[in-house]
Design a protein around this motif. Structure first.
Motif, PDB file in Angstrom:
ATOM      1  N   LEU A  53       0.815  -1.208   0.000  1.00 24.28           N
ATOM      2  CA  LEU A  53       0.000   0.000   0.000  1.00 24.28           C
ATOM      3  C   LEU A  53       0.854   1.266   0.000  1.00 24.28           C
ATOM      4  N   TYR A  54       2.081   1.160   0.551  1.00 24.56           N
ATOM      5  CA  TYR A  54       2.883   2.357   0.789  1.00 24.56           C
ATOM      6  C   TYR A  54       4.187   2.418   0.006  1.00 24.56           C
ATOM      7  N   GLU A  55       4.731   1.265  -0.386  1.00 22.87           N
ATOM      8  CA  GLU A  55       6.026   1.234  -1.050  1.00 22.87           C
ATOM      9  C   GLU A  55       6.046   0.165  -2.141  1.00 22.87           C
ATOM     10  N   SER A  56       7.046   0.274  -3.009  1.00 24.90           N
ATOM     11  CA  SER A  56       7.287  -0.735  -4.034  1.00 24.90           C
ATOM     12  C   SER A  56       8.695  -1.289  -3.824  1.00 24.90           C
ATOM     13  N   TYR A  57       8.829  -2.624  -3.893  1.00 24.69           N
ATOM     14  CA  TYR A  57      10.093  -3.275  -3.568  1.00 24.69           C
ATOM     15  C   TYR A  57      10.536  -4.215  -4.674  1.00 24.69           C
ATOM     16  N   ASP A  58      11.859  -4.333  -4.813  1.00 23.58           N
ATOM     17  CA  ASP A  58      12.478  -5.449  -5.506  1.00 23.58           C
ATOM     18  C   ASP A  58      12.991  -6.391  -4.425  1.00 23.58           C
ATOM     19  N   ALA A  59      12.753  -7.683  -4.608  1.00 27.55           N
ATOM     20  CA  ALA A  59      13.213  -8.668  -3.623  1.00 27.55           C
ATOM     21  C   ALA A  59      14.145  -9.647  -4.325  1.00 27.55           C
ATOM     22  N   GLU A  60      15.408  -9.683  -3.913  1.00 25.89           N
ATOM     23  CA  GLU A  60      16.412 -10.537  -4.541  1.00 25.89           C
ATOM     24  C   GLU A  60      16.521 -11.856  -3.782  1.00 25.89           C
ATOM     25  N   VAL A  61      16.208 -12.950  -4.463  1.00 25.44           N
ATOM     26  CA  VAL A  61      16.195 -14.267  -3.829  1.00 25.44           C
ATOM     27  C   VAL A  61      17.623 -14.676  -3.452  1.00 25.44           C
ATOM     28  N   VAL A 112      19.420 -15.098   9.941  1.00 24.44           N
ATOM     29  CA  VAL A 112      19.693 -15.053   8.499  1.00 24.44           C
ATOM     30  C   VAL A 112      20.750 -16.081   8.117  1.00 24.44           C
ATOM     31  N   ARG A 113      21.771 -16.238   8.947  1.00 29.06           N
ATOM     32  CA  ARG A 113      22.816 -17.223   8.655  1.00 29.06           C
ATOM     33  C   ARG A 113      22.245 -18.639   8.614  1.00 29.06           C
ATOM     34  N   ARG A 114      21.286 -18.918   9.466  1.00 29.48           N
ATOM     35  CA  ARG A 114      20.657 -20.250   9.445  1.00 29.48           C
ATOM     36  C   ARG A 114      19.879 -20.462   8.149  1.00 29.48           C
ATOM     37  N   LEU A 115      19.257 -19.407   7.641  1.00 28.58           N
ATOM     38  CA  LEU A 115      18.554 -19.504   6.365  1.00 28.58           C
ATOM     39  C   LEU A 115      19.543 -19.781   5.231  1.00 28.58           C
ATOM     40  N   LEU A 116      20.659 -19.070   5.248  1.00 27.67           N
ATOM     41  CA  LEU A 116      21.683 -19.243   4.218  1.00 27.67           C
ATOM     42  C   LEU A 116      22.271 -20.649   4.250  1.00 27.67           C
ATOM     43  N   ASP A 117      22.474 -21.165   5.445  1.00 24.00           N
ATOM     44  CA  ASP A 117      23.064 -22.498   5.592  1.00 24.00           C
ATOM     45  C   ASP A 117      22.164 -23.579   5.000  1.00 24.00           C
ATOM     46  N   ARG A 118      20.857 -23.366   5.030  1.00 24.49           N
ATOM     47  CA  ARG A 118      19.916 -24.374   4.544  1.00 24.49           C
ATOM     48  C   ARG A 118      19.710 -24.315   3.027  1.00 24.49           C
ATOM     49  N   SER A 119      20.086 -23.204   2.421  1.00 25.42           N
ATOM     50  CA  SER A 119      19.785 -23.006   1.009  1.00 25.42           C
ATOM     51  C   SER A 119      20.502 -24.015   0.115  1.00 25.42           C
ATOM     52  N   VAL A 120      19.804 -24.451  -0.931  1.00 27.32           N
ATOM     53  CA  VAL A 120      20.423 -25.359  -1.898  1.00 27.32           C
ATOM     54  C   VAL A 120      21.358 -24.602  -2.833  1.00 27.32           C
ATOM     55  N   TYR A 121      21.302 -23.258  -2.825  1.00 27.14           N
ATOM     56  CA  TYR A 121      22.198 -22.430  -3.632  1.00 27.14           C
ATOM     57  C   TYR A 121      22.983 -21.493  -2.727  1.00 27.14           C
ATOM     58  N   LYS A 122      24.176 -21.147  -3.140  1.00 29.79           N
ATOM     59  CA  LYS A 122      25.009 -20.189  -2.417  1.00 29.79           C
ATOM     60  C   LYS A 122      25.207 -18.971  -3.311  1.00 29.79           C
ATOM     61  N   THR A 123      24.676 -17.848  -2.863  1.00 32.38           N
ATOM     62  CA  THR A 123      24.705 -16.641  -3.699  1.00 32.38           C
ATOM     63  C   THR A 123      25.737 -15.620  -3.253  1.00 32.38           C
ATOM     64  N   GLY A 124      26.121 -15.661  -1.994  1.00 32.68           N
ATOM     65  CA  GLY A 124      27.053 -14.669  -1.482  1.00 32.68           C
ATOM     66  C   GLY A 124      26.420 -13.308  -1.255  1.00 32.68           C
ATOM     67  N   LEU A 125      25.098 -13.229  -1.348  1.00 28.10           N
ATOM     68  CA  LEU A 125      24.396 -11.957  -1.151  1.00 28.10           C
ATOM     69  C   LEU A 125      24.498 -11.535   0.314  1.00 28.10           C
ATOM     70  N   ALA A 126      24.942 -10.310   0.538  1.00 24.13           N
ATOM     71  CA  ALA A 126      25.099  -9.797   1.908  1.00 24.13           C
ATOM     72  C   ALA A 126      23.759  -9.294   2.440  1.00 24.13           C
ATOM     73  N   ILE A 127      23.416  -9.734   3.634  1.00 21.74           N
ATOM     74  CA  ILE A 127      22.200  -9.279   4.315  1.00 21.74           C
ATOM     75  C   ILE A 127      22.616  -8.561   5.581  1.00 21.74           C
ATOM     76  N   GLY A 128      22.288  -7.277   5.679  1.00 21.58           N
ATOM     77  CA  GLY A 128      22.651  -6.488   6.848  1.00 21.58           C
ATOM     78  C   GLY A 128      21.540  -6.435   7.873  1.00 21.58           C
ATOM     79  N   PRO A 129      21.812  -5.860   9.037  1.00 14.55           N
ATOM     80  CA  PRO A 129      20.808  -5.804  10.105  1.00 14.55           C
ATOM     81  C   PRO A 129      19.589  -4.955   9.759  1.00 14.55           C
ATOM     82  N   ASP A 130      19.738  -4.062   8.779  1.00 18.16           N
ATOM     83  CA  ASP A 130      18.623  -3.203   8.390  1.00 18.16           C
ATOM     84  C   ASP A 130      17.920  -3.684   7.125  1.00 18.16           C
ATOM     85  N   ASP A 131      18.328  -4.848   6.631  1.00 25.21           N
ATOM     86  CA  ASP A 131      17.718  -5.402   5.420  1.00 25.21           C
ATOM     87  C   ASP A 131      16.557  -6.323   5.785  1.00 25.21           C
TER      88      ASP A 131
END
Length: 259
Positions: free
Chosen positions: A176-184, A211-230
């Motif tokens: 309703l308020y913003e538009s986002y791109d979401a990178e898998v 977030v690290r636990r999510l990354l560890d489970r992924s079948v792909y490794k992207t190296g995408l950095a996720i910060g505390p404000d993301d």
């Protein structure tokens, strides 16, 4: 002789009974199949109606002056007239996923209701009741059924193919308020024993550990950095390879506001 006639009579009766039972089973099975197919058809018709409304509203958004006094974008004005529970829209290129996102006061209501609040086998795509659409922070969770006609989140399993994953890393999420791109950045199968739907993090480190636990489970490794404000967008649907209805297919993406 009488005994022989009685035996033949009994066998004939049993034969008729068996035929009636078989016919009844066949009739009931046919009824169920027709009912399911009709539900699929009706669901697609209902969704086509709101997709047309949204497309027309979005096409006209540039020619309209901003949003209303509450900051709601003009592209959602018509959708909110249909149902004030609509909080967004999700679209995934390469799939048929282009649907309104609903939110209720619990996570059960839209499991079995469409955006018109009518009973529906397919339900709706809906946001976790704990998320605040006005201020999307940390883990933003969308749920949807994995329908066998590929509607709703039925095509999320395309992300289990690496070529598809590499070509379709970006999900579009409007609110309703913003538009986002979401990178898998993470794709995996799990069970409900893994609590990937946490929304309450008391510290940045607690969130980053999640977030690290999510990354560890992924079948792909992207190296995408996720910060505390993301913020992370989580898409959750069923996976039928696990017994007992506990299986889940989960997609995570990093949310970024469009400029």
């Amino acid at each position: 002789m009488a005994t022989g006639r009685n035996d033949r009579g009994i066998r004939k009766f049993i034969g008729k009974l068996v035929n009636m039972v078989c016919f009844g089973i066949m009739f009931f099975s046919s009824y169920q199949i027709i009912s399911i197919l009709y539900d699929y058809y009706a669901n697609r018709q209902v969704l086509a109606e709101i997709q047309e409304v949204y497309q027309e509203s979005r096409d006209g958004e540039d020619s309209q002056e901003g949003g209303d006094m509450k900051g709601i974008r003009s592209s959602f004005t018509e959708l909110l007239r249909i149902n004030p529970d609509i909080v967004g829209w999700i679209e995934i290129p390469g799939t048929d996923i282009s649907y309104p996102v609903l939110q209720a006061e619990n996570n059960e209501f839209y499991l079995t209701r469409n955006y018109k609040k009518e009973k529906s086998r397919a339900g709706s795509i809906f946001m976790d009741y704990r998320n605040d659409v006005k201020d999307l922070k940390r883990n933003v969770i969308l749920y949807g059924h994995r329908m066998k006609d590929d509607s709703m989140f039925g095509q999320l399993d395309k992300y289990l193919s690496e070529p598809f994953f590499r070509r379709h890393r970006t999900i579009y999420f409007d609110t309703l308020y913003e538009s986002y791109d979401a990178e898998v950045f993470a794709v995996y199968k799990t069970t409900t024993d893994f609590y990937y739907i946490d929304t309450d993090f008391s510290t940045d480190e607690e969130y980053l550990s999640f977030v690290r636990r999510l990354l560890d489970r992924s079948v792909y490794k992207t190296g995408l950095a996720i910060g505390p404000d993301d913020p992370v967008l989580t898409l959750s649907t069923c996976d039928y390879t696990f017994p007992g209805g506990k299986g889940r297919l989960v997609i995570h993406a990093r949310l970024k506001k469009k400029m």
